[in-house]
Design a protein around this motif. Structure first.
Motif, mmCIF file in Angstrom:
data_model
loop_
_atom_site.group_PDB
_atom_site.id
_atom_site.type_symbol
_atom_site.label_atom_id
_atom_site.label_comp_id
_atom_site.label_asym_id
_atom_site.label_seq_id
_atom_site.Cartn_x
_atom_site.Cartn_y
_atom_site.Cartn_z
ATOM 1 N N THR A 21 67.047 -11.064 54.823
ATOM 2 C CA THR A 21 66.213 -11.903 53.949
ATOM 3 C C THR A 21 64.964 -11.127 53.547
ATOM 4 O O THR A 21 64.591 -11.044 52.397
ATOM 5 N N GLY A 24 65.699 -8.538 51.149
ATOM 6 C CA GLY A 24 65.863 -9.092 49.812
ATOM 7 C C GLY A 24 64.517 -9.163 49.110
ATOM 8 O O GLY A 24 64.438 -8.932 47.906
ATOM 9 N N CYS A 25 63.430 -9.393 49.817
ATOM 10 C CA CYS A 25 62.129 -9.522 49.174
ATOM 11 C C CYS A 25 61.614 -8.183 48.678
ATOM 12 O O CYS A 25 60.674 -8.127 47.906
ATOM 13 N N GLU A 29 64.778 -7.208 41.897
ATOM 14 C CA GLU A 29 64.846 -8.528 41.240
ATOM 15 C C GLU A 29 63.940 -9.528 41.943
ATOM 16 O O GLU A 29 63.305 -10.367 41.317
ATOM 17 N N CYS A 30 63.797 -9.334 43.249
ATOM 18 C CA CYS A 30 62.930 -10.257 43.984
ATOM 19 C C CYS A 30 61.476 -10.021 43.559
ATOM 20 O O CYS A 30 60.716 -10.944 43.315
ATOM 21 N N SER A 34 58.992 -12.660 41.765
ATOM 22 C CA SER A 34 57.672 -12.973 42.317
ATOM 23 C C SER A 34 56.588 -12.732 41.265
ATOM 24 O O SER A 34 55.688 -13.556 41.070
#
Ligand code: GLC
Length: 743
Positions: A21, A24-25, A29-30, A34
């Protein structure tokens, strides 16, 4: 399975989930999601008036922020050669601060002559660091316009006639600037190739020439370097000002290239509200709308007039939001939102540091081009000549504050005379005579067509120079152009390619008085050689070398540095040989200027039509010599491969260290369309000790073979034979190899 094992498996699994997770940040794309959330959150809090305020200047070099939301005013600064001094809010006048003097880097035309990508990066880093220190968000640089007409007053400020070297040096320059937390603003987009009538003339060229000559450097700046800002040019294209040209800004820049940065107008480069507001230009700067002699920022096209057009429904608020998003995105990427106000008190210590001025000197040294050195007159031996005459006003002139918007208040600038005195100390007597004067007449920009304003001499000064030369053992003549209106200066084109103030005659007189004369031409754009050239053993060219220029030139003249500069523009024998004069239209009819020469800009013309130039593109000598050998290329390039290996050996066959910019050109043996005789598609600069050899290995991208097919609207290449040419210049070809592209 016991509980402990089960527990540890579950623990590991949980860590893995968290890691995934978390990972992913960090994904692109994350980050983008944001960033968009932050933009939307800020946008949703802004009033229409606040949004409109962000779209235009509130001072000469800033646009409005929204303080209550932590959005700062956005600060812009010229230019490509250093950070322009602080000026008054409502004009161009200097505030005469004590602590805003900077490093004046050598001109981009000098940087181009180094053929050194690493130096381009370092140049950008210095300018970015000093721009950051000065509290700027956007550095209005680099200018990447192609030298179509050598008379263009901004030739000195740009890189080259060739799109490949322009792109190859602009990319690291931009990366350098932006590595310091400042947005680079690539300019002037596009087809700005002359000053005459530039504010209203429409530049017209065919799509293929646009794509192959005039756009590649902008494409590289945006898509390889990630330039965060771009400035449209003053001129029109297809009858529309660049700042409102939907094809250029929306279809090509925003659409095809996906540019999501800020498009900031040139100063006074916006001419109406609706058609510009509904195009992808974001910020209006410098519009000459005044009240009581002062810039009336509230009446700018993107100010109250736009507010009215949004309120009456003529312009959708969506256009305003899109522009504000671009500005917020740039500020977020600069980490400039929410920070504390910039403290300028400490900035002085970060400007013109020894590290920065050392880079300036290195670029200056590597930019100097040795045009001629018969009988190995150079390098000079300080023990040999104890009485030296330095003739020419350029030797005693500081140029940093000239040239138009690239002007820089330099912390210091070493003139040629000072550089020679620094180098020679008390051992050598140096006597100076200007020989002529710079009249520095002021003319109205872009309207004044010069004719013979520079065709005059100064008999008394010439006589004095002859006397000083006669008494000396050696003469160093420092001539060339200047930053006067009508020379190497923004806003004006030169009247011709001649040296001003009858320097040709002066050089001849000086040489008659003392044949032991070395000539240095300080010129950011090509000049015609006078009759003096044939009987002069040593001739050097340099552009405007900035803060350390005098030291750099002295070190090259006296051999501390071996010159390695190579011309990035063709120097024709005479102006009439230039393709824009011969084929194209220059300067056009006041309404349109047609680039009829098409692709045949610079050496592309001279080599395709086999017209001998005075000095070819890529030309430059050294105090040593180099041999090229063992070219290795595959005989076949399988079309599926994206890169093509090239290898060859360079040997320093002289008796001292030197650097060589080896150039790689491509010729298509047979093509279905007209293609220039050769095109630069690679270069590598290597430094070799005396006798040393190095294997140079590089690759060509597939684009190196391609041309723009206007019918298919895409780049294409054709199966068949190509010739690879490796040379010390575009005409001094040392190795050739043939290969076949198979598909
Ligand atoms: C000038 C130039 C541009 C410069 C701007 C701000 O007229 O065209 O390159 O950045 O205005 O000085």
């Amino acid at each position: 399975m016991n509980r402990r094992t089960l527990t540890s498996i579950v623990a590991v699994a949980m860590v893995a989930v968290v890691a995934l997770t978390t990972a992913g940040c960090n994904s692109a794309e994350c980050k983008k999601a944001s960033e968009n959330r932050k933009i939307e959150r800020l946008l949703s809090k802004m009033t229409l008036e606040e949004k409109i305020g962000m779209l235009h200047a509130n001072r000469m070099f800033s646009s409005t922020g929204v303080a209550r939301l932590g959005i700062p005013d956005v600060w812009y600064a010229d230019g490509p050669h250093g950070v322009r001094y602080e000026s008054v809010d409502n004009g161009w006048t200097s505030l005469n601060w004590e602590n805003d003097a900077c490093t004046n880097m050598p001109a981009l035309s000098a940087l181009a002559a180094t053929w050194n990508r690493e130096l381009a990066l370092q140049c950008g880093e210095v300018i970015g660091a000093e721009s950051k220190a000065r509290g700027k968000h956007v550095q209005l640089a680099p200018g990447v316009n192609i030298t179509r007409s050598v008379l263009n007053g901004r030739t000195w400020e740009y890189f080259s006639e060739d799109p490949y070297i322009t792109a190859e040096l602009a990319v690291p320059y931009i990366q350098g600037v932006q590595s310091k937390g400042v947005a680079a603003c690539v300019k002037h987009f596009a087809l700005n190739s002359q000053a005459i009538d530039q504010y209203w003339i429409s530049s017209q060229t065919d799509e293929r020439s646009l794509r192959e000559i005039y756009l590649p450097a902008f494409d590289a700046a945006i898509n390889r370097a990630g330039a965060m800002a771009l400035m449209p040019a003053y001129n029109k294209i297809d009858g529309l000002w660049c700042s409102e040209n939907k094809y250029m800004i929306d279809t090509l820049l925003r659409g095809e290239w996906g540019f999501d940065g800020v498009v900031v107008s040139d100063w006074n480069g916006i001419h109406n509200t609706v058609s510009t507001a509904t195009t992808g230009t974001d910020v209006e700067m410098g519009t000459a709308i005044k009240e009581n002699g002062l810039y009336a920022f509230h009446n700018y096209y993107f100010s109250n007039p736009l507010l009215e057009k949004v309120k009456d429904g003529t312009v959708s608020e969506e256009y305003v939001d899109a522009k504000v998003r671009n500005i917020l995105r740039m500020l977020l990427r600069l980490d400039a939102i929410g920070g504390k106000p910039y403290d300028t008190l400490g900035m002085g210590a970060k400007l013109a540091t020894p590290q920065h001025t050392a880079v300036a000197r290195k670029i200056a040294e590597e930019s100097i081009v040795l045009l001629k050195n018969d009988n190995n007159v150079l390098p000079l031996n300080p023990q040999q000549y104890k009485k030296v005459a330095v003739i020419g006003v350029n030797a005693n002139t500081k140029f940093s504050l000239g040239g138009g918007s690239p002007k820089v208040k330099a912390k210091y600038e070493v003139t040629v005379l000072e550089g020679l005195r620094n180098r020679l100390g008390d051992d050598v007597e140096i006597n100076f005579a200007p020989g002529y004067k710079l009249l520095n007449r002021q003319f109205v920009p872009a309207k004044h067509h010069f004719t013979n304003e520079f065709d005059r001499d100064f008999p008394e000064l010439a006589a004095e120079a002859v006397e000083v030369a006669k008494e000396a053992e050696l003469v160093i003549f420092v001539g060339g152009l200047s930053h006067e209106h009508g020379m190497d200066c923004e806003g004006y084109d030169r009247p011709n390619m001649k040296l001003p103030y009858r320097q040709d005659e002066l050089i001849a007189k000086v040489k008659k008085a003392n044949p032991n004369t070395v000539v240095v031409l300080m010129a950011g754009s090509p000049v015609e050689m006078g009759e003096w050239y044939d009987t002069t053993d040593a001739v050097l060219q340099c552009s405007f070398l900035g803060t350390e220029g005098g030291n750099a030139l002295a070190r090259v003249l006296y051999g501390d540095v071996n010159p390695s500069g190579k011309l990035a523009n063709t120097w024709s024998v005479r102006l009439e040989d230039m393709p824009d004069i011969k084929f194209g239209e220059y300067p056009g009819n006041g309404k349109e200027v047609h680039f009829n020469e098409g692709l045949l800009v610079g050496y592309r013309y001279f080599d395709t039509y086999d017209v001998k130039p005075m000095f070819e593109f890529g030309y430059g000598l050294s105090y040593t010599t180099f041999a090229y050998s063992d070219l290795e290329i595959a005989p076949v390039w399988n079309g599926s491969e994206e890169e093509f290996e090239v290898a060859f050996t360079i040997t320093n066959t002289g008796d001292r260290e030197g650097s060589e910019a080896a150039q790689i050109y491509v010729h298509q043996n047979e093509s279905s369309v007209m293609r220039p005789e050769k095109e630069l598609k690679g270069f590598e600069k290597v430094t070799l000790a005396a006798g040393e050899s190095k294997r140079v290995q590089t690759t060509l991208s597939r684009r190196a073979l391609q041309w723009w097919n206007a019918e298919k609207d895409c780049w294409i290449d054709e199966a068949g034979k190509f010739t690879l040419l490796v040379g010390a210049s575009s005409r001094d070809i040392r190795l050739t190899g043939e290969f076949e592209l198979v598909k």
